[in-house]
Design an enzyme around this catalytic site. Structure first.
Site, PDB file in Angstrom:
ATOM      1  CG  HIS A  62       8.529  58.318 -24.191  1.00  0.00           C
ATOM      2  ND1 HIS A  62       7.753  57.862 -25.435  1.00  0.00           N
ATOM      3  CD2 HIS A  62       9.985  58.402 -24.390  1.00  0.00           C
ATOM      4  CE1 HIS A  62       8.402  56.802 -25.710  1.00  0.00           C
ATOM      5  NE2 HIS A  62       9.662  57.058 -25.580  1.00  0.00           N
TER       6      HIS A  62
ATOM      7  CB  SER B 255      12.252  55.625 -24.183  1.00  0.00           C
ATOM      8  OG  SER B 255      11.553  54.340 -24.592  1.00  0.00           O
TER       9      SER B 255
ATOM     10  NE  ARG C   7       2.402  51.551 -29.773  1.00  0.00           N
ATOM     11  CZ  ARG C   7       3.261  52.072 -29.684  1.00  0.00           C
ATOM     12  NH1 ARG C   7       4.762  51.937 -28.575  1.00  0.00           N
ATOM     13  NH2 ARG C   7       3.119  53.271 -30.023  1.00  0.00           N
TER      14      ARG C   7
ATOM     15  CG  ASP D  71       0.774  56.281 -23.989  1.00  0.00           C
ATOM     16  OD1 ASP D  71       1.320  55.227 -23.516  1.00  0.00           O
ATOM     17  OD2 ASP D  71       1.809  57.116 -24.239  1.00  0.00           O
TER      18      ASP D  71
ATOM     19  CG  HIS E 219       2.891  58.700 -32.852  1.00  0.00           C
ATOM     20  ND1 HIS E 219       3.976  58.029 -33.579  1.00  0.00           N
ATOM     21  CD2 HIS E 219       3.547  57.567 -31.209  1.00  0.00           C
ATOM     22  CE1 HIS E 219       4.609  57.270 -33.147  1.00  0.00           C
ATOM     23  NE2 HIS E 219       4.654  56.796 -31.354  1.00  0.00           N
TER      24      HIS E 219
HETATM   25  N1  CMX Z   1      -3.893  67.211 -28.343  1.00  0.00           N
HETATM   26  C1  CMX Z   1      -3.633  68.707 -28.500  1.00  0.00           C
HETATM   27  N2  CMX Z   1      -2.727  68.828 -28.804  1.00  0.00           N
HETATM   28  C2  CMX Z   1      -2.265  68.097 -30.269  1.00  0.00           C
HETATM   29  C3  CMX Z   1      -2.388  66.614 -29.900  1.00  0.00           C
HETATM   30  C4  CMX Z   1      -3.185  66.041 -28.425  1.00  0.00           C
HETATM   31  N3  CMX Z   1      -3.005  65.009 -28.225  1.00  0.00           N
HETATM   32  N4  CMX Z   1      -0.660  66.187 -30.245  1.00  0.00           N
HETATM   33  C5  CMX Z   1      -0.876  67.126 -31.100  1.00  0.00           C
HETATM   34  N5  CMX Z   1      -1.258  68.613 -30.964  1.00  0.00           N
HETATM   35  C6  CMX Z   1      -0.749  69.252 -31.118  1.00  0.00           C
HETATM   36  C7  CMX Z   1       0.837  70.103 -31.075  1.00  0.00           C
HETATM   37  O1  CMX Z   1       0.861  70.219 -29.638  1.00  0.00           O
HETATM   38  C8  CMX Z   1       1.645  71.090 -31.781  1.00  0.00           C
HETATM   39  O2  CMX Z   1       0.806  72.544 -31.057  1.00  0.00           O
HETATM   40  P1  CMX Z   1       1.233  73.490 -31.512  1.00  0.00           P
HETATM   41  O3  CMX Z   1       2.020  74.023 -32.972  1.00  0.00           O
HETATM   42  O4  CMX Z   1       0.502  74.486 -31.346  1.00  0.00           O
HETATM   43  O5  CMX Z   1       2.620  73.314 -30.533  1.00  0.00           O
HETATM   44  C9  CMX Z   1       0.473  70.470 -33.324  1.00  0.00           C
HETATM   45  O6  CMX Z   1      -0.688  69.730 -32.774  1.00  0.00           O
HETATM   46  C10 CMX Z   1       1.219  69.374 -34.120  1.00  0.00           C
HETATM   47  O7  CMX Z   1       1.625  68.932 -33.006  1.00  0.00           O
HETATM   48  P2  CMX Z   1       2.714  67.441 -34.129  1.00  0.00           P
HETATM   49  O8  CMX Z   1       3.050  67.240 -35.306  1.00  0.00           O
HETATM   50  O9  CMX Z   1       1.112  66.715 -34.549  1.00  0.00           O
HETATM   51  O10 CMX Z   1       2.707  66.565 -33.283  1.00  0.00           O
HETATM   52  P3  CMX Z   1       4.056  65.701 -32.363  1.00  0.00           P
HETATM   53  O11 CMX Z   1       5.061  65.142 -33.238  1.00  0.00           O
HETATM   54  O12 CMX Z   1       4.702  67.370 -33.013  1.00  0.00           O
HETATM   55  O13 CMX Z   1       4.112  65.675 -31.157  1.00  0.00           O
HETATM   56  C11 CMX Z   1       2.671  63.941 -29.663  1.00  0.00           C
HETATM   57  C12 CMX Z   1       4.177  64.185 -30.793  1.00  0.00           C
HETATM   58  C13 CMX Z   1       3.024  62.385 -29.238  1.00  0.00           C
HETATM   59  C14 CMX Z   1       4.022  65.002 -28.321  1.00  0.00           C
HETATM   60  C15 CMX Z   1       1.790  64.895 -29.312  1.00  0.00           C
HETATM   61  O14 CMX Z   1       0.350  64.671 -30.749  1.00  0.00           O
HETATM   62  C16 CMX Z   1       0.739  64.820 -28.055  1.00  0.00           C
HETATM   63  O15 CMX Z   1       2.290  65.803 -27.476  1.00  0.00           O
HETATM   64  N6  CMX Z   1      -0.164  64.463 -27.331  1.00  0.00           N
HETATM   65  C17 CMX Z   1      -0.565  63.536 -26.095  1.00  0.00           C
HETATM   66  C18 CMX Z   1       0.791  63.314 -24.960  1.00  0.00           C
HETATM   67  C19 CMX Z   1       0.636  61.369 -25.723  1.00  0.00           C
HETATM   68  O16 CMX Z   1       0.143  61.392 -25.865  1.00  0.00           O
HETATM   69  N7  CMX Z   1       2.009  61.303 -25.663  1.00  0.00           N
HETATM   70  C20 CMX Z   1       2.206  59.865 -25.755  1.00  0.00           C
HETATM   71  C21 CMX Z   1       3.069  59.155 -27.442  1.00  0.00           C
HETATM   72  C22 CMX Z   1       3.122  57.654 -28.141  1.00  0.00           C
HETATM   73  C23 CMX Z   1       4.522  57.372 -26.834  1.00  0.00           C
HETATM   74  O17 CMX Z   1       5.793  57.896 -26.856  1.00  0.00           O
HETATM   75  O18 CMX Z   1       3.904  56.825 -25.612  1.00  0.00           O
END
Ligand code: CMX
Length: 473
Positions: free
Chosen positions: A309, A279, A365, A411, A356
């Site tokens: 996000h 964002s 937070r 979140d 994250h």
């Molecule tokens: N549950 C399951 N798998 C997860 C995970 C979770 N909460 N977080 C990361 N992973 C997985 C990824 O999907 C990725 O898998 P693949 O290699 O199979 O694609 C792997 O772990 C590596 O990812 P990462 O490098 O640890 O995380 P990213 O930086 O790519 O992504 C985020 C970060 C937040 C998108 C991810 O942790 C996620 O999807 N979390 C759940 C959604 C969430 O809570 N989002 C809110 C974030 C805060 C905000 O912006 O408000």
């Protein structure tokens, strides 16, 4: 034919040429960059602070622009530019372990140091906006002034309500929020003044006016959406004696001191998370085209509305209630939670609220909200489920071996607090996040225009080119 705009253009161009050649003994004609309204102390302060930074940045750019400050790896190009230093963002900085600091202050420090409403323990978000914009902790008086400013700018135009009324009620609240912000764009000072031939050195000032007007109106927009969808359009008039967050709580219709406190804390901690998150970066990118703050912020809200996000706050609470339903208990055991977490992962889904892109520890937070629950809430099933999930999920995510951060993010906790106070309309949650996010991204947008930052334009490459770079290494 109306030639008045030509006359106006001629007059402003003429005036500008006078400003450029004005001798130093005519100070009012030499105010150029400092074209500020002296009655606005925040604008005055911002003008002084930003001019200093702008001057240093410009001269350093000329002298040392070629010095390397970062390198990019193959993984960073494929992996969403994680960690690539490529943007200026003054208002906050994110450390992977420590978490967010706003102008150097951590969340626990801000809870202590920012001005508060009398009788309340939580910080006023107005204070954080002041801090982010000018880098100084405000006094009680300065925050009071800002509350009054935002109150005086908060009225919604009739057409914004009409735009909302034209949308089906079932339209997602974030879509309604984004559309309402777009409708407010008609009042953009930046767009009007750009059309009139505003000089580059005045961009920041028009941006500041738009930021102040938009932030002032957001609680009314958000409350209108809430009351329209969930309370048959029975709206609640603002109470101008209240602060920005307190008034928002009041217009939502959730009375009680503690919910106002929660809103003040919530709107403070969600405000900013440095510049690379989707964002913030969207605001920065769209704003760099000189789209006005309304266009840039509405775009940012469309990024916040994604489930990876901001929408994660709605997804967390939906996931928790679905889990309790499927287990058949409001108070599942850790074993039952672990089983459900594994089923979610086996279905190829992420655990919302965990992980994250930057953080590598529990999000401060999340910790601040947990602390709030410990201090204010005696007994809540949903809060205790969130705490149990926190005891179970990190170990399971760690065991996958690929998740870089197994800890909860912001979140993971917010929904449980909202449910406790009666805001149980999950689809609305990201709107609350959006109201808060305006404080950070719009104060940053003021900085971008004050520093004269250019159109953003990184280089893209094809996968073939990228693979070629590493083929023989
Ligand atoms: N549950 C399951 N798998 C997860 C995970 C979770 N909460 N977080 C990361 N992973 C997985 C990824 O999907 C990725 O898998 P693949 O290699 O199979 O694609 C792997 O772990 C590596 O990812 P990462 O490098 O640890 O995380 P990213 O930086 O790519 O992504 C985020 C970060 C937040 C998108 C991810 O942790 C996620 O999807 N979390 C759940 C959604 C969430 O809570 N989002 C809110 C974030 C805060 C905000 O912006 O408000």
């Amino acid at each position: 034919m109306d030639f008045s705009f030509l006359l106006h253009k001629f007059a402003t161009a003429k005036l500008r040429s006078i400003v450029l050649v004005a001798p130093p003994f005519i100070p009012f004609l030499n105010k150029s960059y400092n074209t500020v309204n002296k009655v606005d102390p925040l604008k005055q302060k911002f003008s002084e602070k930003s001019e200093k930074v702008r001057t240093e940045l410009r001269s350093t750019l000329k002298a040392k622009g070629d010095i390397k400050i970062d390198e990019v790896t193959f993984a960073q190009v494929v992996g969403g530019m994680r960690g690539v230093k490529s943007m200026i963002w003054e208002t906050s900085q994110l450390d992977p372990v420590e978490g967010i600091r706003f102008r150097g202050y951590s969340i626990p420090e801000l809870r202590e140091l920012l001005p508060k409403k009398e009788g309340d323990k939580e910080p006023l978000p107005e204070g954080l906006f002041w801090l982010m914009l000018v880098g100084e902790l405000p006094t009680d008086e300065q925050v009071k002034w800002l509350s009054e400013q935002w109150n005086s700018r908060s009225e919604l135009p009739k057409h914004t309500k009409e735009v909302l009324e034209a949308l089906p009620k079932e339209t997602h609240p974030m879509t309604q929020f984004s559309a309402a912000i777009m409708s407010l764009q008609k009042g953009s000072v930046f767009a009007r003044r750009y059309g009139e031939g505003m000089s580059k050195i005045e961009y920041w000032e028009a941006t500041y006016e738009d930021a102040m007007n938009l932030i002032a109106k957001l609680p009314a927009v958000a409350a209108y959406i809430y009351r329209r969808i969930y309370f048959d359009g029975k709206h609640i008039k603002p109470d101008p004696s209240l602060d920005w967050g307190g008034n928002f709580a009041h217009m939502l219709g959730i009375e009680g001191k503690d919910f106002k406190s929660l809103m003040r804390l919530y709107l403070t901690i969600h405000a900013d998370h440095e510049g690379g998150n989707a964002s913030a970066h969207t605001t920065h990118l769209v704003g760099s085209t000189l789209s006005d703050p309304y266009l840039a912020f509405s775009a940012a809200m469309n990024a916040l509305a994604g489930p990876l996000h901001g929408l994660a706050n709605q997804e967390v609470i939906k996931w928790i209630f679905k889990m309790c339903d499927s287990i058949g208990s409001k108070n599942p055991t850790k074993e039952q939670i672990a089983d459900y977490v594994n089923k979610t992962l086996e279905a190829g889904q992420v655990i919302p609220g965990y992980g994250h892109a930057v953080l590598r520890q529990p999000d401060p937070r999340f910790v601040a909200q947990k602390k709030f629950a410990e201090e204010y809430i005696d007994d809540s099933d949903v809060v205790s489920v969130v705490w149990k999930v926190y005891e179970v999920v990190p170990d399971i995510l760690k065991s996958l071996g690929k998740v870089k951060n197994p800890w909860p993010n912001v979140d993971a906790h917010s929904g449980a607090l909202l449910v406790h106070y009666g805001v149980d309309q999950f689809s609305y949650y990201t709107v609350l996040f959006g109201v808060s996010r305006a404080l950070g991204v719009l104060s940053s947008l003021c900085w971008s225009r004050a520093l004269g930052l250019p159109l953003e334009r990184p280089k893209s490459v094809t996968s073939e080119w990228l693979l070629d770079q590493v083929r023989d290494k």
